[in-house]
Design a protein around this motif. Structure first.
Motif, PDB file in Angstrom:
ATOM      1  N   LEU A  96     -41.443  18.279  17.418  1.00 27.03           N
ATOM      2  CA  LEU A  96     -42.620  18.238  16.550  1.00 27.03           C
ATOM      3  C   LEU A  96     -42.787  16.866  15.903  1.00 27.03           C
ATOM      4  CD1 LEU A  96     -42.404  21.772  14.885  1.00 27.03           C
ATOM      5  CD2 LEU A  96     -43.790  21.039  16.838  1.00 27.03           C
ATOM      6  N   ILE A  97     -41.693  16.230  15.509  1.00 28.36           N
ATOM      7  CA  ILE A  97     -41.796  14.886  14.921  1.00 28.36           C
ATOM      8  C   ILE A  97     -42.271  13.889  15.979  1.00 28.36           C
ATOM      9  CG2 ILE A  97     -40.493  12.980  13.898  1.00 28.36           C
ATOM     10  CD1 ILE A  97     -38.731  14.989  12.517  1.00 28.36           C
ATOM     11  N   GLU A  98     -41.753  14.004  17.191  1.00 25.62           N
ATOM     12  CA  GLU A  98     -42.188  13.092  18.254  1.00 25.62           C
ATOM     13  C   GLU A  98     -43.673  13.267  18.538  1.00 25.62           C
ATOM     14  OE1 GLU A  98     -38.008  12.464  20.740  1.00 25.62           O
ATOM     15  OE2 GLU A  98     -39.527  13.858  21.495  1.00 25.62           O
ATOM     16  N   ASN A  99     -44.168  14.491  18.480  1.00 19.32           N
ATOM     17  CA  ASN A  99     -45.609  14.711  18.649  1.00 19.32           C
ATOM     18  C   ASN A  99     -46.393  14.009  17.539  1.00 19.32           C
ATOM     19  OD1 ASN A  99     -45.502  16.182  20.995  1.00 19.32           O
ATOM     20  ND2 ASN A  99     -45.619  18.181  20.000  1.00 19.32           N
ATOM     21  N   ARG A 118     -41.728  23.435   9.151  1.00 15.33           N
ATOM     22  CA  ARG A 118     -43.106  23.004   8.975  1.00 15.33           C
ATOM     23  C   ARG A 118     -43.157  21.480   9.026  1.00 15.33           C
ATOM     24  NH1 ARG A 118     -44.185  24.764   4.067  1.00 15.33           N
ATOM     25  NH2 ARG A 118     -44.911  26.831   4.741  1.00 15.33           N
ATOM     26  N   VAL A 119     -43.939  20.934   9.927  1.00 15.84           N
ATOM     27  CA  VAL A 119     -44.077  19.486  10.079  1.00 15.84           C
ATOM     28  C   VAL A 119     -45.527  19.110   9.825  1.00 15.84           C
ATOM     29  CG1 VAL A 119     -43.860  17.518  11.647  1.00 15.84           C
ATOM     30  CG2 VAL A 119     -42.169  19.356  11.722  1.00 15.84           C
ATOM     31  N   THR A 120     -45.736  18.254   8.834  1.00 13.42           N
ATOM     32  CA  THR A 120     -47.077  17.818   8.446  1.00 13.42           C
ATOM     33  C   THR A 120     -47.201  16.325   8.688  1.00 13.42           C
ATOM     34  OG1 THR A 120     -47.102  19.515   6.711  1.00 13.42           O
ATOM     35  CG2 THR A 120     -48.749  17.751   6.562  1.00 13.42           C
ATOM     36  N   VAL A 179     -50.741  20.180  10.864  1.00 11.63           N
ATOM     37  CA  VAL A 179     -49.618  20.929  10.299  1.00 11.63           C
ATOM     38  C   VAL A 179     -49.164  21.934  11.346  1.00 11.63           C
ATOM     39  CG1 VAL A 179     -48.804  22.442   8.460  1.00 11.63           C
ATOM     40  CG2 VAL A 179     -50.511  20.680   7.949  1.00 11.63           C
ATOM     41  N   VAL A 180     -47.915  21.822  11.751  1.00 16.21           N
ATOM     42  CA  VAL A 180     -47.340  22.775  12.710  1.00 16.21           C
ATOM     43  C   VAL A 180     -46.282  23.579  11.964  1.00 16.21           C
ATOM     44  CG1 VAL A 180     -46.149  23.092  14.896  1.00 16.21           C
ATOM     45  CG2 VAL A 180     -47.750  21.197  14.624  1.00 16.21           C
TER      46      VAL A 180
END
Length: 614
Positions: free
Chosen positions: A42-45, A67-69, A153-154
């Motif tokens: 998710l961070i790489e995205n 949760r990655v924002t 936000v994932v």
């Protein structure tokens, strides 16, 4: 008695096409090993989307919430269902799988996460309204409007709820949280221009920030140095050497620590290829080889190294999690790492880690007393002239003659008229316990272990002589034939030229056999078969072998030990100062042959604090 084969059924096996849900769960097993793997994807995205701020929130080690924002470019509402389809990506067009400039490119992360957890994506692109889509256990909902200012936000909840068996293999919340923190820190090192925040919200509420790295400004090396100081630690940054080298289209840059700043395990080795964190055996082997002559086997170097090259020179598609890479010419990358690090270590000269002095000062500080407050005395510092006179007090030389060596008159200054005290290791002022030289520098003092320092100097001379004259070889009266498998024989003969430089001469003897014609003379009588097998073990494990060189240099080290100034020997003033000057001129003299420091430098300000001066 015949035993039934569990792989053979009485019924003819039928080939079936798996449904998408099963396919995604299988893919998730490869891509998402644990919560930290999901955080990484998710961070790489987010970074691929051009984000400048990435906030990560986790609960219960990432098992119940991730949760990655980010503030990246976002995903259009019409593209949200497609983003959750396997092998759908905006990062490549499929025409060239080698020319990859992004972290992600397979289009597997989001559908894999949606197959094993409850995934919600909320995103907004500039000039459009925000939209949201949800998927749980592979079942996708319709796209609906949402509220979001910008970016994406994932949110991933209940990871592996759809595959309960995987949950049994999860470690404790504490261990999973630590793995996530390590993943975030590695990605933060590679992106100093991005702000990262990691927050643990276990138990609800705002939680607590466990890691934060604000965006760094400045050029590449200034920003990277500041980011590494924040992530790895200030001590690493203070004792790291800047690396910058290029060879055949491959650039290596970063920071590598001095040998005296070593670790008990390989926990401070960070390697990146085109910004991607990797754990590659060839690269770690090259790092170990660069420090081979400066650290004992139980110590490990610390480094953060970045390799940048044309994407066509490296294949990042050889591992499901992209944690391993394969170079088109691995020898170039390995040689670049070894030569660049050794050059930097040689340029460092006699420099030793500042942590040595810090440990010394810590050992000298008195235990704090809770009953008596610490008194700080305001005292004037003596002038340079007064300091000089303090070493010329009458009767001092006579008083100490029976107990230690002492230097009353400074050595004659060089032609350049540079004061001896201004030199890096200063001027010798005395010898205590007939083993330690006390020297005065411009802003402190230096304590030198005379035996360890001279041992390193002699060792460097012996190595230089060996390099100039090659290693003498002794021919065996009857060559020893060693039988090997054909694959082992081919692997060994591939490095035969390298081994011959150290006096070990091999020739093919038909089939899988090799003939050992010569062995290094300095090793004396050698069990050739045992040596060959040990070399093969190293080649199989590390892709290279330094065993012959290690044995030769171990003997040179022992020779240097016996040929150096012994502990207990009184030295004259000119001998002590000559040793200091030679240390300043000799690379690697800051550590002995075993990686221990040869001297400790104490700054005057630190010494004054020991005595309560301000």
């Amino acid at each position: 008695m015949e035993q039934a084969n569990p792989n053979i059924s009485e019924f003819r096996p039928v080939i079936r096409q798996l449904d998408d849900a099963a396919i995604n769960r299988i893919a998730a097993g490869e891509v998402v090993e644990r919560p930290a793997s999901a955080v990484k994807e998710l961070i790489e995205n987010a970074i691929d989307a051009g984000a400048t701020r990435v906030a990560i929130e986790i609960a219960d080690g990432g098992k119940t919430l991730i949760r990655v924002t980010d503030d990246g470019c976002g995903i259009a509402a019409a593209d949200l269902p497609l983003a959750l389809s396997r092998h759908a990506t905006s990062k490549i067009d499929g025409s060239d799988l080698l020319n990859i400039h992004t972290f992600g490119f397979r289009g597997e992360a989001l559908p894999s996460l949606g197959a094993v957890g409850r995934l919600t994506i909320t995103s907004r692109v500039p000039g459009a309204d925000a939209a949201q889509i949800q998927v749980a256990g592979g079942t996708m909902s319709a796209v609906k409007p949402a509220a979001l200012r910008a970016g994406t936000v994932v949110e991933l909840r209940d990871l592996f709820f759809a595959t309960p068996a995987r949950l049994k293999f999860m470690r404790t919340d504490r261990a999973e949280t630590q793995a996530i923190a390590d993943t975030v820190k590695r990605l933060a090192m590679a992106e100093p221009s991005v702000t990262f925040t990691l927050r643990d919200v276990s138990g609800g509420g705002e939680g607590r920030v466990t890691f934060r790295a604000d965006r760094e400004n400045g050029d590449l090396f200034n920003a990277l140095h500041a980011r590494l100081a924040r992530v790895i630690g200030r001590e690493f940054a203070e004792n790291a050497l800047q690396i910058d080298a290029t060879r055949e289209g491959i650039r290596l840059y970063g920071y590598a620590a001095l040998p005296t700043y070593s670790r008990g395990a390989a926990v401070a080795q960070y390697l990146f290829v085109n910004g991607r964190p990797v754990r590659d055996k060839m690269l770690t082997g090259a790092l170990r080889a660069a420090y081979f002559d400066f650290l004992s086997r139980d110590r490990h170097p610390a480094a953060a190294l970045f390799i940048d090259c044309d994407p066509t020179l490296v294949d990042v598609n050889v591992h499901p999690a992209k944690s391993e890479v394969r170079f088109r010419d691995p020898g170039v990358a390995r040689g670049l790492i070894v030569s660049a690090l050794r050059h930097a270590l040689a340029e460092a000269g006699h420099r030793a880690s500042s942590t040595v002095a810090n440990a010394t000062l810590g050992a000298m500080r008195p235990e704090p007393s809770h009953s008596t407050p610490v008194r700080v005395y305001q005292m004037d510092r003596p002038s340079p002239a007064a300091r000089q006179m303090a070493y010329q007090a009458p009767g001092f030389a006579e008083l100490t003659r029976d107990y230690s060596g002492s230097v009353v008159e400074p050595v004659a200054e060089s032609v350049s008229e540079t004061p001896v005290e201004a030199l890096p290791l200063g001027a010798a002022r005395g010898q205590v316990h007939e083993n330690y030289i006390i020297a005065q520098t411009a802003d402190g003092m230096v304590i030198v272990d005379q035996h360890a320092a001279h041992e390193r100097l002699v060792y460097e001379k012996l190595k230089a002589q060996m390099a100039a004259n090659r290693v003498a070889a002794q021919a065996l009266l009857i060559p020893e034939i060693v039988e090997l498998s054909e694959s082992d024989c081919a692997r060994l003969l591939a490095v035969a030229d390298d081994l011959s430089r150290f006096g070990l001469t091999l020739e093919p003897f038909g089939g899988g056999a090799v003939a050992v014609r010569e062995t290094p003379a300095i090793l004396g009588e050698v069990n050739a078969r045992a040596m060959i097998l040990d070399i093969l073990d190293e080649l199989s494990d590390q892709g290279e072998s330094q065993m012959v060189q290690a044995r030769i240099e171990a003997i040179l080290s022992r020779v240097a030990c016996h040929g150096s100034i012994r502990s207990g020997r009184r030295m004259r003033a000119e001998e002590m100062n000559a040793l200091l000057r030679e240390m300043e001129a000799t690379p690697h003299s800051g550590q002995c042959n075993h990686g221990r420091p040869t001297y400790v430098e104490l700054k005057l300000a630190d010494i004054e604090r020991l005595f309560g001066r301000s």
